[in-house]
Design a protein around this motif. Structure first.
Motif, short mmCIF file in Angstrom:
data_model
loop_
_atom_site.label_atom_id
_atom_site.label_comp_id
_atom_site.label_asym_id
_atom_site.label_seq_id
_atom_site.Cartn_x
_atom_site.Cartn_y
_atom_site.Cartn_z
N UNK A 1 34.76 41.75 -4.69
CA UNK A 1 34.30 41.83 -3.30
C UNK A 1 35.47 42.34 -2.47
N UNK A 2 35.16 42.98 -1.36
CA UNK A 2 36.23 43.53 -0.51
C UNK A 2 36.60 42.58 0.61
N UNK A 3 36.57 41.30 0.29
CA UNK A 3 36.98 40.28 1.25
C UNK A 3 37.41 39.04 0.48
N UNK A 4 38.28 38.24 1.09
CA UNK A 4 38.70 37.01 0.42
C UNK A 4 37.60 35.95 0.50
N UNK A 5 37.73 34.91 -0.29
CA UNK A 5 36.78 33.80 -0.21
C UNK A 5 37.57 32.53 0.12
N UNK A 6 37.00 31.75 1.03
CA UNK A 6 37.65 30.50 1.43
C UNK A 6 37.26 29.40 0.44
N UNK A 7 38.25 28.75 -0.13
CA UNK A 7 37.98 27.65 -1.06
C UNK A 7 38.79 26.43 -0.63
N UNK A 8 38.32 25.25 -1.00
CA UNK A 8 39.04 24.01 -0.72
C UNK A 8 39.84 23.66 -1.97
N UNK A 9 41.15 23.65 -1.84
CA UNK A 9 42.00 23.32 -2.98
C UNK A 9 42.47 21.88 -2.89
N UNK A 10 42.78 21.33 -4.06
CA UNK A 10 43.26 19.96 -4.17
C UNK A 10 44.71 19.98 -4.62
N UNK A 11 45.59 19.36 -3.85
CA UNK A 11 47.02 19.35 -4.17
C UNK A 11 47.26 18.86 -5.60
N UNK A 12 48.09 19.57 -6.33
CA UNK A 12 48.46 19.16 -7.68
C UNK A 12 47.49 19.59 -8.76
N UNK A 13 46.34 20.12 -8.35
CA UNK A 13 45.33 20.54 -9.33
C UNK A 13 45.62 21.97 -9.80
#
Ligand code: FES
Length: 80
Positions: free
Chosen positions: A9-21
Motif C-alpha cells: 500500500x502507498x501509505x503507512x498503517x497505524x498499529x498498537x504496539x506492546x512494549x517488549x513484544x
C-alpha cells in the motif's frame, strides 16, 4: 539486479504496539497480514525484519516497503 519488494500500500498503517513484544515486519510486501509477516516471502530473497517494540502505543509502520527506517514509515511512500 536485486529483487524489488511488492508495494502492499502507498501509505503507512497505524498499529498498537506492546512494549517488549517481538514483531516480524513484512519486507517483501506479499503478506496478507500487513504490516506483519505471514510467511508469504517463502521462495523469495526476502526475510521478515524482527523488532522489539520500545514502548506501548501507536506506531505508523511502512506498507510501501521503501522506507529507510523499517519497520517505521519515513515518508518515502510520497515519492511513489
Ligand atoms: S508507507 Fe512506506 S515510507 Fe511510508
Amino acid at each position: 539486479m536485486s529483487e524489488q519488494p511488492h508495494i502492499a500500500a502507498k501509505n503507512p498503517v497505524k498499529v498498537e504496539l506492546e512494549a517488549g513484544k517481538k514483531y516480524f515486519f513484512c519486507t517483501c510486501g506479499q503478506s496478507d497480514n500487513q504490516p506483519f509477516c505471514n510467511g508469504a516471502h517463502k521462495g523469495s530473497g526476502f526475510a521478515p525484519k524482527a523488532f522489539v517494540a520500545e514502548k506501548d502505543g501507536p506506531a505508523f509502520l511502512c506498507q510501501c516497503k521503501q522506507t529507510n527506517n523499517a519497520p517505521f514509515c519515513d515518508g518515502s511512500h510520497k515519492q511513489l
